[in-house]
Design a protein around this motif. Structure first.
Motif, PDB file in Angstrom:
ATOM      1  N   UNK A  40     -17.539 -51.848  -6.722  1.00 26.72           N
ATOM      2  CA  UNK A  40     -16.478 -51.948  -5.714  1.00 26.72           C
ATOM      3  C   UNK A  40     -15.524 -50.759  -5.810  1.00 26.72           C
ATOM      4  N   UNK A  41     -15.223 -50.315  -7.014  1.00 28.95           N
ATOM      5  CA  UNK A  41     -14.329 -49.171  -7.190  1.00 28.95           C
ATOM      6  C   UNK A  41     -14.964 -47.861  -6.733  1.00 28.95           C
ATOM      7  N   UNK A  42     -16.274 -47.838  -6.596  1.00 28.63           N
ATOM      8  CA  UNK A  42     -16.968 -46.594  -6.277  1.00 28.63           C
ATOM      9  C   UNK A  42     -17.069 -46.296  -4.783  1.00 28.63           C
ATOM     10  N   UNK A  43     -16.649 -47.206  -3.922  1.00 30.67           N
ATOM     11  CA  UNK A  43     -16.738 -46.908  -2.495  1.00 30.67           C
ATOM     12  C   UNK A  43     -15.388 -47.014  -1.815  1.00 30.67           C
ATOM     13  N   UNK A  44     -15.328 -46.397  -0.634  1.00 30.02           N
ATOM     14  CA  UNK A  44     -14.079 -46.320   0.126  1.00 30.02           C
ATOM     15  C   UNK A  44     -13.730 -47.659   0.767  1.00 30.02           C
ATOM     16  N   UNK A  45     -12.568 -47.698   1.357  1.00 33.51           N
ATOM     17  CA  UNK A  45     -12.173 -48.848   2.175  1.00 33.51           C
ATOM     18  C   UNK A  45     -13.018 -48.863   3.446  1.00 33.51           C
ATOM     19  N   UNK A  46     -13.060 -50.019   4.075  1.00 30.10           N
ATOM     20  CA  UNK A  46     -13.777 -50.130   5.346  1.00 30.10           C
ATOM     21  C   UNK A  46     -13.127 -49.248   6.407  1.00 30.10           C
ATOM     22  N   UNK A  47     -13.965 -48.586   7.204  1.00 27.45           N
ATOM     23  CA  UNK A  47     -13.503 -47.777   8.323  1.00 27.45           C
ATOM     24  C   UNK A  47     -14.200 -48.296   9.574  1.00 27.45           C
ATOM     25  N   UNK A  48     -13.423 -48.652  10.576  1.00 28.47           N
ATOM     26  CA  UNK A  48     -13.998 -49.210  11.803  1.00 28.47           C
ATOM     27  C   UNK A  48     -14.926 -48.207  12.473  1.00 28.47           C
ATOM     28  N   UNK A  49     -16.084 -48.693  12.872  1.00 28.01           N
ATOM     29  CA  UNK A  49     -17.062 -47.879  13.591  1.00 28.01           C
ATOM     30  C   UNK A  49     -17.203 -48.381  15.029  1.00 28.01           C
ATOM     31  N   UNK A  50     -17.545 -49.649  15.204  1.00 28.75           N
ATOM     32  CA  UNK A  50     -17.686 -50.269  16.530  1.00 28.75           C
ATOM     33  C   UNK A  50     -17.177 -51.701  16.441  1.00 28.75           C
ATOM     34  N   UNK A  51     -16.604 -52.166  17.550  1.00 22.40           N
ATOM     35  CA  UNK A  51     -16.202 -53.573  17.580  1.00 22.40           C
ATOM     36  C   UNK A  51     -16.418 -54.129  18.980  1.00 22.40           C
TER      37      UNK A  51
END
Length: 88
Positions: A40-51
């Motif tokens: 979990x520490x190795x990846x970024x926060x969620x970034x919106x792509x499509x909704x």
């Protein structure tokens, strides 16, 4: 879900999965449970792509051997209106 995984709570983490995906990802979660604090520490926060009204895609980034990699996380609304992870 990340908090549940880092705390070793496999059952709670699986509750965030869409019912149709739960069997597949629940097994993976169980196997990787001892490593999720690091993961979990190795990846970024969620970034919106499509909704859309009942579907959304987000991207996370992670450095793998010096290369920035992007991973798409898909969410769907279940019958109760809650967003759940459908694929990663």
């Amino acid at each position: 879900m990340n908090l549940a995984l880092t705390q070793g709570n496999h059952g709670l983490a699986a509750d965030y999965l869409f019912e149709g995906s739960r069997k597949k990802y629940s097994k993976i979660y169980y196997l990787l449970l001892p490593y999720f604090s690091e993961i979990v520490q190795s990846y970024s926060s969620l970034q919106l792509y499509k909704i859309y009204p009942n579907y959304a895609s987000y991207v996370i980034n992670r450095d793998i051997e010096g290369a920035d990699r992007a991973f798409i996380i898909s969410f769907v609304k279940d019958d109760t209106g809650l967003w759940r992870v459908s694929s990663m």
